[in-house]
Design a protein around this motif. Structure first.
Motif, PDB file in Angstrom:
ATOM      1  N   CYS A 234       0.789  -0.704   0.493  1.00 13.94           N
ATOM      2  CA  CYS A 234      -0.162   0.190   0.033  1.00 13.94           C
ATOM      3  C   CYS A 234       0.660   1.335  -0.326  1.00 13.94           C
ATOM      4  O   CYS A 234       2.123   0.969  -0.190  1.00 13.94           O
ATOM      5  CB  CYS A 234      -0.776  -0.268   0.868  1.00 13.94           C
ATOM      6  SG  CYS A 234      -0.123   0.327   2.956  1.00 13.94           S
TER       7      CYS A 234
ATOM      8  N   PHE B 274       1.443   3.563   2.162  1.00 15.61           N
ATOM      9  CA  PHE B 274       1.920   3.165   3.564  1.00 15.61           C
ATOM     10  C   PHE B 274       3.349   2.864   3.018  1.00 15.61           C
ATOM     11  O   PHE B 274       4.282   3.234   3.780  1.00 15.61           O
ATOM     12  CB  PHE B 274       1.177   3.042   5.009  1.00 15.61           C
ATOM     13  CG  PHE B 274       2.248   2.488   6.258  1.00 15.61           C
ATOM     14  CD1 PHE B 274       2.497   3.492   6.687  1.00 15.61           C
ATOM     15  CD2 PHE B 274       1.814   1.468   6.399  1.00 15.61           C
ATOM     16  CE1 PHE B 274       3.467   2.547   7.436  1.00 15.61           C
ATOM     17  CE2 PHE B 274       3.038   0.673   7.853  1.00 15.61           C
ATOM     18  CZ  PHE B 274       3.208   1.554   8.245  1.00 15.61           C
TER      19      PHE B 274
ATOM     20  N   CYS C 167      -0.352  -2.022  10.951  1.00 16.62           N
ATOM     21  CA  CYS C 167       0.395  -1.388   9.735  1.00 16.62           C
ATOM     22  C   CYS C 167       1.810  -1.239  11.046  1.00 16.62           C
ATOM     23  O   CYS C 167       3.094  -1.301   9.808  1.00 16.62           O
ATOM     24  CB  CYS C 167       0.232   0.055   9.779  1.00 16.62           C
ATOM     25  SG  CYS C 167      -1.846  -0.154   9.384  1.00 16.62           S
TER      26      CYS C 167
ATOM     27  N   THR D 254      -1.911   6.610   8.446  1.00 16.68           N
ATOM     28  CA  THR D 254      -2.455   5.170   7.251  1.00 16.68           C
ATOM     29  C   THR D 254      -3.962   5.056   7.446  1.00 16.68           C
ATOM     30  O   THR D 254      -4.731   6.810   7.516  1.00 16.68           O
ATOM     31  CB  THR D 254      -2.392   3.734   8.945  1.00 16.68           C
ATOM     32  OG1 THR D 254      -3.329   4.383   9.633  1.00 16.68           O
ATOM     33  CG2 THR D 254      -1.127   3.397   9.425  1.00 16.68           C
ATOM     34  N   CYS D 255      -4.787   4.075   6.534  1.00 15.19           N
ATOM     35  CA  CYS D 255      -6.046   4.072   6.422  1.00 15.19           C
ATOM     36  C   CYS D 255      -7.372   5.064   7.622  1.00 15.19           C
ATOM     37  O   CYS D 255      -7.782   5.428   7.233  1.00 15.19           O
ATOM     38  CB  CYS D 255      -6.750   2.406   5.572  1.00 15.19           C
ATOM     39  SG  CYS D 255      -5.610   2.164   4.275  1.00 15.19           S
TER      40      CYS D 255
ATOM     41  N   SER E 273       0.643   8.957   3.659  1.00 16.89           N
ATOM     42  CA  SER E 273       0.074   7.836   3.729  1.00 16.89           C
ATOM     43  C   SER E 273      -0.490   6.444   3.382  1.00 16.89           C
ATOM     44  O   SER E 273      -0.272   5.684   3.471  1.00 16.89           O
ATOM     45  CB  SER E 273       1.457   7.189   4.306  1.00 16.89           C
ATOM     46  OG  SER E 273       1.573   7.025   4.903  1.00 16.89           O
TER      47      SER E 273
ATOM     48  N   GLY F 113      -3.721   4.579   3.163  1.00 16.42           N
ATOM     49  CA  GLY F 113      -2.775   3.001   2.304  1.00 16.42           C
ATOM     50  C   GLY F 113      -3.612   3.035   0.955  1.00 16.42           C
ATOM     51  O   GLY F 113      -3.145   2.423  -0.104  1.00 16.42           O
TER      52      GLY F 113
ATOM     53  N   SER G 132      -8.331  -2.452   2.311  1.00 16.89           N
ATOM     54  CA  SER G 132      -6.762  -2.021   1.207  1.00 16.89           C
ATOM     55  C   SER G 132      -6.132  -3.170   0.939  1.00 16.89           C
ATOM     56  O   SER G 132      -5.774  -4.068   2.159  1.00 16.89           O
ATOM     57  CB  SER G 132      -6.755  -1.039   1.551  1.00 16.89           C
ATOM     58  OG  SER G 132      -6.512  -0.284   2.666  1.00 16.89           O
TER      59      SER G 132
ATOM     60  N   GLY H 209      -2.671  -3.300   1.282  1.00 19.30           N
ATOM     61  CA  GLY H 209      -1.708  -3.695   2.214  1.00 19.30           C
ATOM     62  C   GLY H 209      -1.881  -4.040   3.282  1.00 19.30           C
ATOM     63  O   GLY H 209      -0.901  -5.343   3.260  1.00 19.30           O
ATOM     64  N   CYS H 210      -2.486  -4.108   4.123  1.00 18.14           N
ATOM     65  CA  CYS H 210      -3.224  -4.946   5.467  1.00 18.14           C
ATOM     66  C   CYS H 210      -2.983  -6.898   4.980  1.00 18.14           C
ATOM     67  O   CYS H 210      -2.219  -6.939   4.786  1.00 18.14           O
ATOM     68  CB  CYS H 210      -4.818  -5.482   5.980  1.00 18.14           C
ATOM     69  SG  CYS H 210      -4.993  -3.170   6.314  1.00 18.14           S
TER      70      CYS H 210
ATOM     71  N   TYR I  55       0.429  -7.297   3.843  1.00 19.83           N
ATOM     72  CA  TYR I  55       2.137  -7.600   5.187  1.00 19.83           C
ATOM     73  C   TYR I  55       1.376  -8.426   5.337  1.00 19.83           C
ATOM     74  O   TYR I  55       2.738  -9.551   6.073  1.00 19.83           O
ATOM     75  CB  TYR I  55       1.571  -6.715   6.060  1.00 19.83           C
ATOM     76  CG  TYR I  55       2.418  -5.016   5.384  1.00 19.83           C
ATOM     77  CD1 TYR I  55       3.908  -5.393   5.281  1.00 19.83           C
ATOM     78  CD2 TYR I  55       1.761  -4.033   5.370  1.00 19.83           C
ATOM     79  CE1 TYR I  55       3.918  -3.907   4.996  1.00 19.83           C
ATOM     80  CE2 TYR I  55       1.857  -2.611   5.211  1.00 19.83           C
ATOM     81  CZ  TYR I  55       4.044  -2.739   4.918  1.00 19.83           C
ATOM     82  OH  TYR I  55       4.427  -1.729   4.949  1.00 19.83           O
TER      83      TYR I  55
HETATM   84  S1  SF4 Z   1      -4.658  -0.294   6.643  1.00 15.08           S
HETATM   85 FE1  SF4 Z   1      -3.661   0.917   4.881  1.00 15.08          FE
HETATM   86  S2  SF4 Z   1      -1.888   1.471   5.798  1.00 15.08           S
HETATM   87 FE2  SF4 Z   1      -2.092  -0.730   7.016  1.00 15.08          FE
HETATM   88  S3  SF4 Z   1      -1.708  -1.891   6.482  1.00 15.08           S
HETATM   89 FE3  SF4 Z   1      -3.242  -1.732   5.319  1.00 15.08          FE
HETATM   90  S4  SF4 Z   1      -3.296  -0.384   3.720  1.00 15.08           S
HETATM   91 FE4  SF4 Z   1      -1.374   0.123   4.416  1.00 15.08          FE
END
Ligand code: SF4
Ligand code: SF4
Lengths: 449, 453
Positions: free
Chosen positions: A39, A41, A64, A124-125, A154, A156, B37, B39-40, B43
């Protein structure tokens, strides 16, 4: 190609030689497709993370921050604040009533505890949704403590990793320009886009030192706030790879008139090319001579060593899947040097130009792919019968579960792969995985014997 | 932060949806799906891969900025369709993230709509939904909740048949090796067990000729459907609340007798577990398991002096910490700090229960803490040994004390999936490792460098 691809993704895969080149890219990830992407971030965090004496506070719920705790091999020559994971750890109450208060208190607490040279606050988001004004909080805390607090926008969901690079560069430019620049040599550069994984920036810095060039700041590998503040005193920005810091270079050109060149430190050709171009820029005879003898010296010891590996590796097949496409170019050349063939190359976030260039440098039959996913990648690996896959941690089990060798070429790596010595390390690692006897026991190979 | 600090430094917990994804991974043919989203999901996959060395596909609805404003429903539906096309799953386990919880997506409603629009009656995968904003709870709440909603959705929809002689087991988050051990007990007691979730194969899989879209193994949908008609449930973990307890749900709804006990780590809790197995199966413990218990006690005698009074810091998930503390008390060690990033509110009581009658002084018990706090306390308490997952390595290194790695994640050693924690055999392995860690440290520190002990 006999590979099962989601219909909507067919435009993001191309096999060289099959019709005119076209590849769609820079699209949103397809829902449900298990993209390997991260993302915004994540992008910001990658770029800023190696700044060792700054506080990196992640404003958001715990995940995150916790997933990015000390996961990269960015080394430091002094403080190691970057290896800690700081979070405001937002709870339900904060989400309902806003997290600004907690952010301010956290910042004050951590600044008092660590006395950092600066603080980055990542949103974050969720912060983007609840609408905390992190800018205002940063400003207040900067005034109160005298420690510069820089917001990193940033959130996400506001794009992919590349948007995160932008946000990081926007944060960095706030530091540049605030330090003294007297006494800086006319032959001076900033190293941009290198993150000192496994100490790589020290290798590169040493080359520049031997050439007679002063490195004013390293952005951001082994980064120190004070040095970055002086970056505008350098005469040239040398930007590596992926484009993570490219927009910073552009901003610095605009603001301070510092030109930039793009280089790569991976592989013999690109490494030598980088040093020559820097030397060229300064048009100084002594520097040019130093550069020549440096490269000769390095190659004299490297080539015989590589030959040994080449004997074993000749004709083996490699696949590449990396974050930014720029790195892929160097990898293709590096594999060629080892006598190997690249049969698949892809990236998470390549641009149109990147892919066009990839198309130009690859052999017919090579598959080029944008924003792929595990199922697709595994099918390509099988179809193309590869011996080694180069990628990051998320790609590793895809290779291993098929009984295929792997080389980690991402931010988590612990081996230095840049520079001439890096090429040697790379060859050694490729050799170690391709030549291991373990593959003879995996089903894929057993079938054949 | 237990009052002391506002910020969190080096958290001793993970976020809720990762636990849900791990639990969904233990259901046969299931695909975990994160509504949020991109990213989560990425990760979490990275984090899980680094421990298990296994691929874990977590689909995501990949919300972007416009979805955050207008709602993620369409992306969720599109994502489910794509997952169905690509994976042909038997079940999709949908966990929400902070983002989708905060923008207020009504996932049950979206799922209903989806079923009406796209799934013909009885066709397509089962959709299960766990609401997991991570600002409530930790990965363990996510794990328990995912298990529970799977039971509610799959088992809860069936009328109860005549009670069978099967046992439901809700182990919580144990290692694949632990789950394999439970399966062995099921065979040895000739007692059919439905273990949910079962990550013994899905997160510890062999290399195959074909890359499986979904790894083999996991609790079958059919056996989950039959849970309501099994005669009893065993659930490990003293700190599991009624709302999160699957055993409790089956008891309330279907009168399936619930045995809720601690994680069977160490002798006493293992004894309790074996007693339940004996009672339900109507068979005595097979002699080879008794032998394991005998050998364990024999070795504890051999090693008791090394352990006596040794101060130990334990951290991690509440139920694992409780089990390990119970074991440490039994072998004569002195747990001095029991720390967790969770805040179920039940850790202190659980620790009291398992150490009562053995320890004179209760260890220091801290909930909702991070490694900053654990490090501070450890420096004061001067432990001889640290037990927990790999994220405590920094502290162990700073204090020059051995770290015996248990639980999840273990990112700095191979084989986390093969650590056995439970039963007599698990206690034996723990004991050998713990004693040898103490002996090894003594040997290293000794100026003489004895070659025997
Ligand atoms: S919450 Fe948003 S900023 Fe945090 S890891 Fe998920 S997508 Fe990325
Ligand atoms: S937003 Fe929530 S779900 Fe996503 S990584 Fe952060 S804590 Fe976990």
């Amino acid at each position: 190609m006999n590979v099962n691809i989601l219909e909507e993704r067919t435009g993001q895969v191309y096999e060289k030689g099959q019709g005119p080149f076209s590849l769609k890219c820079n699209l949103d990830s397809l829902p449900g497709a298990v993209s390997q992407r991260a993302c915004v971030f994540c992008g910001s965090r990658v770029v800023l993370y190696p700044i060792t004496d700054a506080l990196h506070l992640v404003h958001g719920p715990i995940g995150c921050a916790v997933y990015t705790w000390d996961i990269r091999g960015a080394l430091s020559s002094n403080r190691e604040l970057h290896r800690l994971s700081f979070s405001t750890d937002l709870r339900e109450r904060d989400v309902i009533f806003g997290g600004e208060e907690k952010l301010e208190a956290s910042l004050l607490e951590l600044i008092e505890r660590y006395m950092p040279s600066a603080a980055f606050v990542y949103s974050t988001c969720i912060v983007g949704i609840i609408g905390d004004d992190i800018q205002a909080v940063c400003k207040r805390v900067s005034q109160k403590t005298g420690v510069k607090c820089i917001p990193v926008q940033s959130e996400g969901f506001k794009g992919n990793k590349r948007a995160g690079y932008e946000a990081a560069c926007n944060a960095l430019i706030e530091l540049v320009g605030s330090g003294p620049i007297d006494g800086i040599s006319p032959f001076s550069i900033n190293i941009l886009g290198d993150f000192n994984l496994a100490g790589e920036i020290w290798i590169i810095k040493d080359y520049y030192r031997r050439m007679g060039i002063e490195v004013v700041s390293t952005i951001t590998g082994d980064g120190k706030v004070k040095e970055i503040q002086r970056a505008h005193g350098a005469r040239l920005n040398v930007v590596q790879c992926s484009g993570a810091t490219l927009s910073l270079a552009k901003m610095m050109e605009e603001r301070y008139g510092i030109p930039y060149i793009r280089v790569s430190y991976f592989g013999v050709d690109d490494m030598a090319d980088a040093l020559y171009r820097v030397a060229d820029h300064f048009k100084d005879k002594r520097i040019m001579e130093n550069t020549r003898s440096l490269i000769k010296e390095e190659l004299d010891s490297l080539y015989p060593a590589l030959k040994e590996f080449r004997k074993d590796l000749k004709g083996k097949r490699a696949a590449i899947y990396v974050g930014g496409a720029f790195k892929a170019f160097s990898l293709i050349k590096a594999f060629r040097l080892l006598g190997m063939k690249v049969v698949l190359v892809g990236s998470q976030t390549g641009t149109r130009e990147d892919y066009e260039e990839l198309e130009a440098v690859t052999d017919p039959g090579t598959v080029i792919v944008d924003d792929s996913n595990p199922l697709e990648l595994s099918e390509f690996l099988k179809e193309k019968d590869v011996d080694i896959f180069v990628g990051g941690v998320k790609e590793r089990p895809i290779a291993y579960k098929l009984g295929i060798g792997f080389c980690d070429h991402n931010h988590e790596r612990k081996e230095a792969l840049e520079g001439f010595i890096g090429m040697y390390n790379f060859a050694k690692e490729v050799h170690a995985t391709v030549m291991s006897p373990v593959w003879r026991f995996v089903p894929r190979k057993e079938m054949r014997s | 932060m237990s009052g002391e600090y506002v910020s969190t430094t080096n958290a001793c917990k993970l976020c809720t949806p990762i636990g849900a994804c791990l639990a969904f991974r233990g259901i046969e043919g299931a695909v975990p799906f994160l509504h949020g989203s991109q990213g989560c999901a990425t990760y979490m996959r990275r984090y899980i891969i680094s421990h298990f060395g296994e691929p874990i596909d977590i689909a995501s609805s990949s919300l972007g900025e416009k979805h955050a404003v207008f709602g993620g429903g369409p992306n969720l539906k599109q994502g489910i369709i794509n997952v169905i096309k690509k994976y042909r799953p038997s079940l999709i386990g949908i966990a929400t993230t902070c983002l989708t919880e905060t923008i207020g997506d009504d996932v049950p409603m979206i799922m209903d709509e989806f079923k009406r629009e796209f799934l013909h009656e009885g066709l397509g995968p089962i959709l299960v939904h766990a609401s997991t904003p991570s600002y409530q709870g930790t990965h363990m709440e996510g794990f328990r909740l995912a298990t529970r909603v799977a039971v509610e959705t799959v088992a809860g929809s069936r009328p109860r048949e005549v009670a069978k002689k099967g046992l439901n087991v809700f182990p919580g988050f144990l290692s694949p090796q632990d789950i394999r051990y439970l399966k062995e007990l099921s065979r040895d007691f000739e007692l059919p067990m439905t273990i949910l979730p079962d990550i013994s194969q899905t997160l510890d899989a062999p290399i195959l000729r074909e890359y499986p879209k979904i790894p083999r193994g996991g609790t079958s949908i059919e056996s989950i459907q039959g849970m309501a008609s099994n005669c009893a449930s065993v659930e490990f973990g003293f700190t599991v609340t009624d709302e999160l307890s699957s055993a409790h749900f089956l008891e309330e709804r279907f009168k399936v007798k619930a045995f809720r006990m601690g994680t069977p780590i160490g002798i006493r809790e293992s004894d309790r577990f074996f007693a339940i197995l004996e009672a339900i199966s109507g068979r005595p413990t097979p002699p080879w398991h008794k032998d394991e218990r005998d050998r364990l006690i024999d070795s504890m005698v051999d090693g008791h002096k090394y352990m006596f009074g040794k101060k130990v810091v334990v951290y991690g998930e509440e139920d694992l910490v409780t089990g390990i503390t119970s074991f440490l008390a039994e072998i004569g060690a002195r747990p001095v700090l029991c720390a967790t990033g969770g805040k179920s509110g039940g850790l202190k009581e659980a620790i009291k229960k398992v150490t009562d009658g053995i320890l004179d002084t209760m260890p220091h018990v801290v909930e909702d803490c991070d490694f900053w706090e654990i490090e501070g306390l450890s420096k004061e308490l001067c432990p001889d040994l640290i037990m927990g997952h790999s994220k405590g390595y920094k502290i162990a290194r700073a204090l020059d004390v051995p770290l015996v790695r248990i639980g999840f994640p273990i990112h700095d050693r191979l084989g986390g999936q093969r650590i056995l924690h439970i039963g007599y055999r698990g206690a034996q392995m723990l004991f050998d490792r713990v004693v040898n860690a103490i002996i090894g440290k003594r040997q290293r520190d000794s100026v003489v460098g004895y070659g025997y002990f």
